[in-house]
Design a protein around this motif. Structure first.
Motif, PDB file in Angstrom:
ATOM      1  N   ARG A 146       0.851  -1.193   0.000  1.00 25.97           N
ATOM      2  CA  ARG A 146       0.000   0.000   0.000  1.00 25.97           C
ATOM      3  C   ARG A 146       0.881   1.235   0.000  1.00 25.97           C
ATOM      4  NH1 ARG A 146      -4.158  -0.824   4.967  1.00 25.97           N
ATOM      5  NH2 ARG A 146      -4.678  -2.987   4.560  1.00 25.97           N
ATOM      6  N   LEU A 147       0.491   2.229  -0.764  1.00 22.07           N
ATOM      7  CA  LEU A 147       1.125   3.544  -0.683  1.00 22.07           C
ATOM      8  C   LEU A 147       0.288   4.356   0.291  1.00 22.07           C
ATOM      9  CD1 LEU A 147       1.914   4.240  -4.431  1.00 22.07           C
ATOM     10  CD2 LEU A 147       3.459   3.425  -2.645  1.00 22.07           C
ATOM     11  N   GLN A 148       0.910   4.779   1.415  1.00 24.83           N
ATOM     12  CA  GLN A 148       0.185   5.484   2.456  1.00 24.83           C
ATOM     13  C   GLN A 148       1.042   6.586   3.061  1.00 24.83           C
ATOM     14  OE1 GLN A 148      -0.654   2.079   5.062  1.00 24.83           O
ATOM     15  NE2 GLN A 148      -2.816   2.378   4.587  1.00 24.83           N
ATOM     16  N   SER A 149       0.358   7.580   3.600  1.00 19.56           N
ATOM     17  CA  SER A 149       1.047   8.618   4.362  1.00 19.56           C
ATOM     18  C   SER A 149       1.399   8.057   5.739  1.00 19.56           C
ATOM     19  CB  SER A 149       0.140   9.837   4.524  1.00 19.56           C
ATOM     20  OG  SER A 149      -0.942   9.520   5.387  1.00 19.56           O
ATOM     21  N   SER A 150       2.264   8.755   6.465  1.00 18.27           N
ATOM     22  CA  SER A 150       2.614   8.317   7.822  1.00 18.27           C
ATOM     23  C   SER A 150       1.381   8.270   8.713  1.00 18.27           C
ATOM     24  CB  SER A 150       3.655   9.251   8.430  1.00 18.27           C
ATOM     25  OG  SER A 150       4.884   9.098   7.771  1.00 18.27           O
ATOM     26  N   ALA A 151       0.481   9.224   8.578  1.00 18.18           N
ATOM     27  CA  ALA A 151      -0.743   9.236   9.383  1.00 18.18           C
ATOM     28  C   ALA A 151      -1.594   7.997   9.097  1.00 18.18           C
ATOM     29  CB  ALA A 151      -1.538  10.504   9.112  1.00 18.18           C
ATOM     30  N   GLN A 152      -1.651   7.589   7.849  1.00 15.76           N
ATOM     31  CA  GLN A 152      -2.422   6.395   7.507  1.00 15.76           C
ATOM     32  C   GLN A 152      -1.776   5.128   8.064  1.00 15.76           C
ATOM     33  OE1 GLN A 152      -2.317   7.338   3.305  1.00 15.76           O
ATOM     34  NE2 GLN A 152      -4.571   7.353   3.229  1.00 15.76           N
ATOM     35  N   VAL A 153      -0.443   5.093   8.067  1.00 12.58           N
ATOM     36  CA  VAL A 153       0.248   3.930   8.625  1.00 12.58           C
ATOM     37  C   VAL A 153      -0.078   3.815  10.109  1.00 12.58           C
ATOM     38  CG1 VAL A 153       2.506   2.936   9.195  1.00 12.58           C
ATOM     39  CG2 VAL A 153       2.104   3.893   6.924  1.00 12.58           C
ATOM     40  N   GLY A 154       0.011   4.911  10.838  1.00  9.14           N
ATOM     41  CA  GLY A 154      -0.319   4.907  12.260  1.00  9.14           C
ATOM     42  C   GLY A 154      -1.771   4.547  12.512  1.00  9.14           C
ATOM     43  N   GLY A 155      -2.645   4.908  11.589  1.00 10.10           N
ATOM     44  CA  GLY A 155      -4.064   4.604  11.722  1.00 10.10           C
ATOM     45  C   GLY A 155      -4.383   3.136  11.508  1.00 10.10           C
ATOM     46  N   ASN A 156      -3.408   2.353  11.041  1.00  7.22           N
ATOM     47  CA  ASN A 156      -3.625   0.923  10.827  1.00  7.22           C
ATOM     48  C   ASN A 156      -3.454   0.102  12.095  1.00  7.22           C
ATOM     49  OD1 ASN A 156      -4.183   1.084   8.108  1.00  7.22           O
ATOM     50  ND2 ASN A 156      -2.059   0.824   7.489  1.00  7.22           N
ATOM     51  N   ALA A 157      -3.042   0.733  13.182  1.00  8.33           N
ATOM     52  CA  ALA A 157      -2.798  -0.016  14.420  1.00  8.33           C
ATOM     53  C   ALA A 157      -4.091  -0.653  14.899  1.00  8.33           C
ATOM     54  CB  ALA A 157      -2.241   0.921  15.488  1.00  8.33           C
ATOM     55  N   ASP A 158      -4.001  -1.904  15.247  1.00 12.45           N
ATOM     56  CA  ASP A 158      -5.163  -2.657  15.717  1.00 12.45           C
ATOM     57  C   ASP A 158      -5.504  -2.216  17.138  1.00 12.45           C
ATOM     58  OD1 ASP A 158      -7.071  -4.505  16.468  1.00 12.45           O
ATOM     59  OD2 ASP A 158      -5.853  -6.261  15.983  1.00 12.45           O
ATOM     60  N   PRO A 159      -6.721  -1.725  17.368  1.00 13.37           N
ATOM     61  CA  PRO A 159      -7.079  -1.271  18.713  1.00 13.37           C
ATOM     62  C   PRO A 159      -7.381  -2.429  19.654  1.00 13.37           C
ATOM     63  CG  PRO A 159      -8.945  -1.017  17.253  1.00 13.37           C
ATOM     64  CD  PRO A 159      -7.798  -1.495  16.402  1.00 13.37           C
ATOM     65  N   GLY A 160      -7.339  -3.652  19.171  1.00 11.50           N
ATOM     66  CA  GLY A 160      -7.660  -4.820  19.988  1.00 11.50           C
ATOM     67  C   GLY A 160      -6.577  -5.128  21.006  1.00 11.50           C
TER      68      GLY A 160
END
Length: 166
Positions: A7-21
């Motif tokens: 995936r091509l993503q911004s740094s903010a999008q990468v951080g947003g992928n963190a699993d909240p579980g």
């Protein structure tokens, strides 16, 4: 490999992928990092082998340049400004990641210490050119001769022993 994707993503999008579980007991991540000027076919082949080793669960390649590249290598402690990309590999086992990283490492030109958990004294040589490291040691002797600030990557005030801890 099952479940792999690019995936091509911004740094903010990468951080947003963190699993909240809940935490799944993987322990502290270990990381290896490096800087590279160009993504060559040889680098790509080595990166493929690293990813396929199974010892890496996250492998971002980030672009660099702009203001970072606009300063001389000796203008600040951060050198290797000619690198166009930053590469990081995250794993859970230091020895296995280091062994898998060795093949890729030969294609790199420097280390960005903020993304590196291998704290061997040699990493300082990878991060700082000799003149820069000597300048940092001189500052350390002046402002921190007792080496109070020695955690993370220790820039020892001792010029003769890069790994010494006072």
């Amino acid at each position: 490999m099952v479940g792999q994707e690019v995936r091509l993503q911004s740094s903010a999008q990468v951080g947003g992928n963190a699993d909240p579980g809940p935490h799944r007991g993987q322990g502290e991540p270990v990381s290896c990092s490096g800087l590279i000027e160009h993504l060559t076919p040889e680098f790509a082949a080595a990166a493929t082998r690293l990813i396929q080793s199974g010892d890496v669960y996250f492998f971002p390649i980030r672009t660099r340049g702009g203001a970072v590249a606009g300063r001389a290598d000796d203008a600040t402690p951060f050198a290797h400004r000619q690198a166009n990309f930053s590469v990081v590999a995250l794993g859970t086992n230091r020895a296995r990641l280091a062994a898998a990283w060795d093949d890729l490492y030969q294609h790199l030109a420097g280390v960005y210490l903020s993304c590196e958990t291998d704290q061997r004294p040699e990493r300082l040589d990878d991060a700082f050119p000799p003149a820069t490291l000597a300048r940092l040691r001189k500052l350390k002797r002046r402002y921190d001769p007792e080496n109070v600030f020695r955690d993370n990557f220790n820039v020892s005030p001792a010029a003769s022993d890069p790994g010494a801890v006072a």
